[in-house]
Design a protein around this motif. Structure first.
Motif, PDB file in Angstrom:
ATOM      1  N   GLU A  23     -19.489  -6.003   1.549  1.00 56.24           N
ATOM      2  CA  GLU A  23     -18.848  -5.855   2.859  1.00 56.24           C
ATOM      3  C   GLU A  23     -18.961  -7.200   3.894  1.00 56.24           C
ATOM      4  O   GLU A  23     -19.691  -7.932   3.569  1.00 56.24           O
ATOM      5  N   TYR A  24     -18.202  -7.025   4.707  1.00 53.56           N
ATOM      6  CA  TYR A  24     -18.160  -8.206   5.696  1.00 53.56           C
ATOM      7  C   TYR A  24     -17.406  -7.686   6.867  1.00 53.56           C
ATOM      8  O   TYR A  24     -16.559  -6.617   7.250  1.00 53.56           O
ATOM      9  N   MET A  25     -17.674  -8.446   8.204  1.00 57.80           N
ATOM     10  CA  MET A  25     -17.374  -8.110   9.230  1.00 57.80           C
ATOM     11  C   MET A  25     -15.925  -8.857   9.901  1.00 57.80           C
ATOM     12  O   MET A  25     -16.241 -10.189   9.406  1.00 57.80           O
ATOM     13  N   THR A  26     -15.050  -8.392  10.276  1.00 57.10           N
ATOM     14  CA  THR A  26     -13.918  -9.039  10.950  1.00 57.10           C
ATOM     15  C   THR A  26     -13.269  -8.673  12.073  1.00 57.10           C
ATOM     16  O   THR A  26     -13.688  -7.535  12.436  1.00 57.10           O
ATOM     17  N   TYR A  27     -12.482  -9.239  12.774  1.00 53.57           N
ATOM     18  CA  TYR A  27     -11.634  -8.759  13.850  1.00 53.57           C
ATOM     19  C   TYR A  27     -10.592  -8.168  13.512  1.00 53.57           C
ATOM     20  O   TYR A  27     -10.035  -8.459  12.726  1.00 53.57           O
ATOM     21  N   SER A  28     -10.191  -6.893  14.177  1.00 52.78           N
ATOM     22  CA  SER A  28      -9.007  -6.217  13.759  1.00 52.78           C
ATOM     23  C   SER A  28      -8.600  -5.276  15.145  1.00 52.78           C
ATOM     24  O   SER A  28      -9.365  -5.180  16.132  1.00 52.78           O
ATOM     25  N   THR A  29      -7.440  -4.691  14.982  1.00 50.60           N
ATOM     26  CA  THR A  29      -6.961  -3.802  15.920  1.00 50.60           C
ATOM     27  C   THR A  29      -7.157  -2.491  15.352  1.00 50.60           C
ATOM     28  O   THR A  29      -6.711  -1.535  16.252  1.00 50.60           O
ATOM     29  N   TYR A  30      -7.456  -2.284  14.259  1.00 47.03           N
ATOM     30  CA  TYR A  30      -7.743  -0.853  13.456  1.00 47.03           C
ATOM     31  C   TYR A  30      -8.975  -0.284  14.367  1.00 47.03           C
ATOM     32  O   TYR A  30     -10.058  -0.788  14.530  1.00 47.03           O
ATOM     33  N   GLY A  31      -8.829   1.105  14.384  1.00 44.94           N
ATOM     34  CA  GLY A  31      -9.776   2.045  15.085  1.00 44.94           C
ATOM     35  C   GLY A  31     -10.361   1.477  16.445  1.00 44.94           C
ATOM     36  O   GLY A  31      -9.984   0.962  17.361  1.00 44.94           O
ATOM     37  N   LYS A  32     -11.950   1.611  16.382  1.00 43.99           N
ATOM     38  CA  LYS A  32     -12.698   1.449  17.635  1.00 43.99           C
ATOM     39  C   LYS A  32     -13.653   0.230  17.087  1.00 43.99           C
ATOM     40  O   LYS A  32     -13.927   0.045  15.862  1.00 43.99           O
ATOM     41  N   GLU A  33     -14.353  -0.392  18.028  1.00 43.34           N
ATOM     42  CA  GLU A  33     -15.442  -1.094  17.751  1.00 43.34           C
ATOM     43  C   GLU A  33     -16.626  -0.861  16.716  1.00 43.34           C
ATOM     44  O   GLU A  33     -16.937   0.630  17.018  1.00 43.34           O
ATOM     45  N   GLY A  34     -16.875  -1.250  15.719  1.00 39.25           N
ATOM     46  CA  GLY A  34     -17.795  -0.915  14.667  1.00 39.25           C
ATOM     47  C   GLY A  34     -17.472   0.349  13.667  1.00 39.25           C
ATOM     48  O   GLY A  34     -18.078   0.588  12.709  1.00 39.25           O
ATOM     49  N   ASP A  35     -16.233   0.431  13.674  1.00 35.46           N
ATOM     50  CA  ASP A  35     -15.562   1.190  12.454  1.00 35.46           C
ATOM     51  C   ASP A  35     -15.376   0.619  11.292  1.00 35.46           C
ATOM     52  O   ASP A  35     -15.768  -0.702  11.173  1.00 35.46           O
ATOM     53  N   THR A  36     -15.481   1.390  10.338  1.00 37.70           N
ATOM     54  CA  THR A  36     -15.300   0.875   8.934  1.00 37.70           C
ATOM     55  C   THR A  36     -14.196   1.100   8.226  1.00 37.70           C
ATOM     56  O   THR A  36     -13.595   2.199   8.309  1.00 37.70           O
ATOM     57  N   ILE A  37     -13.595  -0.085   7.631  1.00 40.22           N
ATOM     58  CA  ILE A  37     -12.396   0.140   6.783  1.00 40.22           C
ATOM     59  C   ILE A  37     -12.830   0.095   5.352  1.00 40.22           C
ATOM     60  O   ILE A  37     -13.425  -0.994   5.048  1.00 40.22           O
ATOM     61  N   THR A  38     -12.422   0.988   4.530  1.00 37.19           N
ATOM     62  CA  THR A  38     -13.015   1.138   3.078  1.00 37.19           C
ATOM     63  C   THR A  38     -11.843   0.792   2.134  1.00 37.19           C
ATOM     64  O   THR A  38     -10.748   1.687   2.306  1.00 37.19           O
ATOM     65  N   LEU A  39     -11.894  -0.234   1.536  1.00 37.45           N
ATOM     66  CA  LEU A  39     -10.350  -0.855   0.706  1.00 37.45           C
ATOM     67  C   LEU A  39     -10.233   0.103  -0.522  1.00 37.45           C
ATOM     68  O   LEU A  39     -11.282   0.184  -1.083  1.00 37.45           O
ATOM     69  N   ASP A  40      -9.113   0.411  -0.889  1.00 37.58           N
ATOM     70  CA  ASP A  40      -8.967   1.146  -2.309  1.00 37.58           C
ATOM     71  C   ASP A  40      -8.560  -0.032  -3.121  1.00 37.58           C
ATOM     72  O   ASP A  40      -8.849   0.099  -4.478  1.00 37.58           O
ATOM     73  N   ILE A  41      -7.848  -1.043  -2.779  1.00 42.87           N
ATOM     74  CA  ILE A  41      -7.422  -2.190  -3.525  1.00 42.87           C
ATOM     75  C   ILE A  41      -7.807  -3.435  -2.771  1.00 42.87           C
ATOM     76  O   ILE A  41      -7.765  -3.464  -1.550  1.00 42.87           O
ATOM     77  N   ASP A  42      -8.316  -4.533  -3.477  1.00 40.25           N
ATOM     78  CA  ASP A  42      -8.852  -5.549  -2.772  1.00 40.25           C
ATOM     79  C   ASP A  42      -8.409  -6.829  -3.809  1.00 40.25           C
ATOM     80  O   ASP A  42      -8.019  -6.513  -4.938  1.00 40.25           O
ATOM     81  N   PRO A  43      -8.623  -8.230  -3.151  1.00 40.72           N
ATOM     82  CA  PRO A  43      -8.063  -9.184  -3.963  1.00 40.72           C
ATOM     83  C   PRO A  43      -9.006  -9.414  -5.252  1.00 40.72           C
ATOM     84  O   PRO A  43      -8.630 -10.080  -6.227  1.00 40.72           O
ATOM     85  N   ARG A  44     -10.174  -8.999  -5.327  1.00 42.07           N
ATOM     86  CA  ARG A  44     -11.185  -9.248  -6.308  1.00 42.07           C
ATOM     87  C   ARG A  44     -10.659  -8.234  -7.606  1.00 42.07           C
ATOM     88  O   ARG A  44     -11.240  -8.668  -8.613  1.00 42.07           O
ATOM     89  N   THR A  45      -9.957  -6.961  -7.475  1.00 38.05           N
ATOM     90  CA  THR A  45      -9.521  -6.351  -8.617  1.00 38.05           C
ATOM     91  C   THR A  45      -8.094  -5.986  -8.799  1.00 38.05           C
ATOM     92  O   THR A  45      -7.942  -5.794  -9.815  1.00 38.05           O
ATOM     93  N   HIS A  46      -7.386  -6.368  -7.992  1.00 39.75           N
ATOM     94  CA  HIS A  46      -5.972  -6.114  -8.053  1.00 39.75           C
ATOM     95  C   HIS A  46      -5.357  -7.310  -9.063  1.00 39.75           C
ATOM     96  O   HIS A  46      -5.635  -8.329  -8.769  1.00 39.75           O
ATOM     97  N   PRO A  47      -4.515  -6.874 -10.072  1.00 41.94           N
ATOM     98  CA  PRO A  47      -4.041  -7.739 -10.888  1.00 41.94           C
ATOM     99  C   PRO A  47      -3.025  -8.766 -10.296  1.00 41.94           C
ATOM    100  O   PRO A  47      -2.877 -10.048 -10.958  1.00 41.94           O
TER     101      PRO A  47
END
Length: 74
Positions: A23-47
């Motif tokens: 996990e890592y922290m980043t800036y986003s407009t998603y949700g509210k301060e402190g929310d968590t985004i759980t990825l289904d697909i990410d650059p480490r696993t997607h072909p």
């Protein structure tokens, strides 16, 4: 005219959880301060990013026709 508070989205820190559990922290407009985004697909696993399983399927001979048409260019 709208004020900057009405015009710009709230930009805040969120936690991103990758598919491997890292996990890592980043800036986003998603949700509210402190929310968590759980990825289904990410650059480490997607072909598309890892280069795995790259096969050209020759459906109806399209790849063959393309290769024949442009065989002198490459």
């Amino acid at each position: 005219m709208k004020t900057t508070e009405d015009f710009h989205p709230d930009y805040h820190m969120v936690k991103v959880v990758m598919t491997d559990g890292s996990e890592y922290m980043t800036y986003s407009t998603y949700g509210k301060e402190g929310d968590t985004i759980t990825l289904d697909i990410d650059p480490r696993t997607h072909p598309a990013w890892t280069g795995g399983n790259q096969q050209s399927l020759d459906r109806a001979g399209r790849v063959s026709r393309f290769k024949k048409k442009f065989e002198g260019l490459f």
